[in-house]
Design a protein around this motif. Structure first.
Motif, PDB file in Angstrom:
ATOM      1  N   LEU A 207       0.822  -1.203   0.000  1.00  0.00           N
ATOM      2  CA  LEU A 207       0.000   0.000   0.000  1.00  0.00           C
ATOM      3  C   LEU A 207       0.857   1.254   0.000  1.00  0.00           C
ATOM      4  O   LEU A 207       1.957   1.268   0.556  1.00  0.00           O
ATOM      5  N   ASP A 208       0.310   2.309  -0.580  1.00  0.00           N
ATOM      6  CA  ASP A 208       0.957   3.615  -0.479  1.00  0.00           C
ATOM      7  C   ASP A 208       0.487   4.293   0.815  1.00  0.00           C
ATOM      8  O   ASP A 208      -0.289   3.715   1.586  1.00  0.00           O
ATOM      9  N   VAL A 209       0.960   5.501   1.053  1.00  0.00           N
ATOM     10  CA  VAL A 209       0.645   6.196   2.312  1.00  0.00           C
ATOM     11  C   VAL A 209      -0.865   6.413   2.485  1.00  0.00           C
ATOM     12  O   VAL A 209      -1.393   6.131   3.561  1.00  0.00           O
ATOM     13  N   PRO A 210      -1.589   6.887   1.466  1.00  0.00           N
ATOM     14  CA  PRO A 210      -3.037   7.036   1.669  1.00  0.00           C
ATOM     15  C   PRO A 210      -3.723   5.706   1.993  1.00  0.00           C
ATOM     16  O   PRO A 210      -4.660   5.662   2.809  1.00  0.00           O
TER      17      PRO A 210
ATOM     18  N   LEU B 209      -2.370   3.160   3.604  1.00  0.00           N
ATOM     19  CA  LEU B 209      -2.036   2.856   4.997  1.00  0.00           C
ATOM     20  C   LEU B 209      -2.842   3.705   5.968  1.00  0.00           C
ATOM     21  O   LEU B 209      -3.299   3.217   7.007  1.00  0.00           O
ATOM     22  N   VAL B 210      -3.046   4.980   5.632  1.00  0.00           N
ATOM     23  CA  VAL B 210      -3.862   5.855   6.481  1.00  0.00           C
ATOM     24  C   VAL B 210      -5.294   5.330   6.538  1.00  0.00           C
ATOM     25  O   VAL B 210      -5.900   5.255   7.613  1.00  0.00           O
ATOM     26  N   GLY B 211      -5.833   4.925   5.394  1.00  0.00           N
ATOM     27  CA  GLY B 211      -7.190   4.381   5.357  1.00  0.00           C
ATOM     28  C   GLY B 211      -7.326   3.126   6.199  1.00  0.00           C
ATOM     29  O   GLY B 211      -8.286   2.977   6.962  1.00  0.00           O
ATOM     30  N   ILE B 212      -6.365   2.222   6.088  1.00  0.00           N
ATOM     31  CA  ILE B 212      -6.387   1.003   6.893  1.00  0.00           C
ATOM     32  C   ILE B 212      -6.280   1.359   8.377  1.00  0.00           C
ATOM     33  O   ILE B 212      -6.955   0.772   9.219  1.00  0.00           O
ATOM     34  N   GLY B 213      -5.451   2.342   8.690  1.00  0.00           N
ATOM     35  CA  GLY B 213      -5.331   2.789  10.081  1.00  0.00           C
ATOM     36  C   GLY B 213      -6.643   3.337  10.621  1.00  0.00           C
ATOM     37  O   GLY B 213      -7.007   3.080  11.776  1.00  0.00           O
ATOM     38  N   LEU B 214      -7.379   4.056   9.793  1.00  0.00           N
ATOM     39  CA  LEU B 214      -8.675   4.587  10.217  1.00  0.00           C
ATOM     40  C   LEU B 214      -9.693   3.465  10.441  1.00  0.00           C
ATOM     41  O   LEU B 214     -10.489   3.524  11.378  1.00  0.00           O
ATOM     42  N   ILE B 215      -9.648   2.460   9.584  1.00  0.00           N
ATOM     43  CA  ILE B 215     -10.534   1.306   9.774  1.00  0.00           C
ATOM     44  C   ILE B 215     -10.217   0.625  11.102  1.00  0.00           C
ATOM     45  O   ILE B 215     -11.110   0.313  11.892  1.00  0.00           O
ATOM     46  N   LEU B 216      -8.942   0.396  11.346  1.00  0.00           N
ATOM     47  CA  LEU B 216      -8.520  -0.227  12.598  1.00  0.00           C
ATOM     48  C   LEU B 216      -8.915   0.625  13.797  1.00  0.00           C
ATOM     49  O   LEU B 216      -9.402   0.111  14.807  1.00  0.00           O
ATOM     50  N   ALA B 217      -8.755   1.939  13.683  1.00  0.00           N
ATOM     51  CA  ALA B 217      -9.152   2.841  14.767  1.00  0.00           C
ATOM     52  C   ALA B 217     -10.651   2.737  15.031  1.00  0.00           C
ATOM     53  O   ALA B 217     -11.084   2.739  16.194  1.00  0.00           O
ATOM     54  N   GLY B 218     -11.448   2.606  13.984  1.00  0.00           N
ATOM     55  CA  GLY B 218     -12.891   2.453  14.153  1.00  0.00           C
ATOM     56  C   GLY B 218     -13.251   1.196  14.917  1.00  0.00           C
ATOM     57  O   GLY B 218     -14.117   1.213  15.802  1.00  0.00           O
ATOM     58  N   VAL B 219     -12.593   0.100  14.596  1.00  0.00           N
ATOM     59  CA  VAL B 219     -12.853  -1.154  15.311  1.00  0.00           C
ATOM     60  C   VAL B 219     -12.458  -1.017  16.779  1.00  0.00           C
ATOM     61  O   VAL B 219     -13.185  -1.462  17.672  1.00  0.00           O
ATOM     62  N   ILE B 220     -11.344  -0.384  17.032  1.00  0.00           N
ATOM     63  CA  ILE B 220     -10.892  -0.190  18.419  1.00  0.00           C
ATOM     64  C   ILE B 220     -11.880   0.676  19.189  1.00  0.00           C
ATOM     65  O   ILE B 220     -12.225   0.373  20.339  1.00  0.00           O
ATOM     66  N   VAL B 221     -12.371   1.736  18.568  1.00  0.00           N
ATOM     67  CA  VAL B 221     -13.355   2.607  19.232  1.00  0.00           C
ATOM     68  C   VAL B 221     -14.606   1.810  19.593  1.00  0.00           C
ATOM     69  O   VAL B 221     -15.138   1.932  20.707  1.00  0.00           O
ATOM     70  N   ILE B 222     -15.079   0.968  18.672  1.00  0.00           N
ATOM     71  CA  ILE B 222     -16.252   0.152  18.956  1.00  0.00           C
ATOM     72  C   ILE B 222     -15.986  -0.778  20.130  1.00  0.00           C
ATOM     73  O   ILE B 222     -16.796  -0.880  21.060  1.00  0.00           O
ATOM     74  N   GLN B 223     -14.847  -1.450  20.104  1.00  0.00           N
ATOM     75  CA  GLN B 223     -14.532  -2.431  21.152  1.00  0.00           C
ATOM     76  C   GLN B 223     -14.329  -1.773  22.512  1.00  0.00           C
ATOM     77  O   GLN B 223     -14.734  -2.325  23.534  1.00  0.00           O
TER      78      GLN B 223
END
Length: 109
Positions: free
Chosen positions: A83-86, A88-102
């Motif tokens: 992945l390029d930087v954008p 990776l940022v998108g994947i990081g945001l997805i992961l952050a969303g899952v963490i917020v839910i949990q």
């Protein structure tokens, strides 16, 4: 078994099935094709068990978010799909969303 345990099994089965789907080469290779079918069957059955006690929106958000992150990591390692930087940022945001839910949502209890 608690709903989140069923969901964890469902995610693992889905990640295995999706990885095998790539290896099936459009269902031209028999073994990966069988692994794909069995894996998705197990994944959806386990996800249906999770939905007995966990709200459908939470199940689907965690299922898709964790699945996306894991499949992306596997594709990076196995298929050199970097992945390029954008991305990776998108994947990081997805992961952050899952963490917020949990961590913060009372809907998962």
């Amino acid at each position: 078994m608690p709903g989140m345990a069923w969901l964890s099994i469902a995610i693992v089965a889905e990640v295995i099935a999706t990885t095998a789907l790539k290896a099936s080469d459009g269902f031209r290779n028999a073994l990966p094709s069988v692994v794909t079918g069995v894996g998705y069957f197990i994944a959806f059955w386990c996800m249906s068990q999770a939905m007995r006690t966990v709200p459908v929106g939470i199940v689907y958000a965690i299922w898709s978010g964790v699945g996306i992150v894991l499949i992306t990591a596997i594709a990076w390692v196995l298929y050199r799909q970097i992945l390029d930087v954008p991305g990776l940022v998108g994947i990081g945001l997805i992961l952050a969303g899952v963490i917020v839910i949990q961590v913060f949502s009372k809907a998962t209890a």
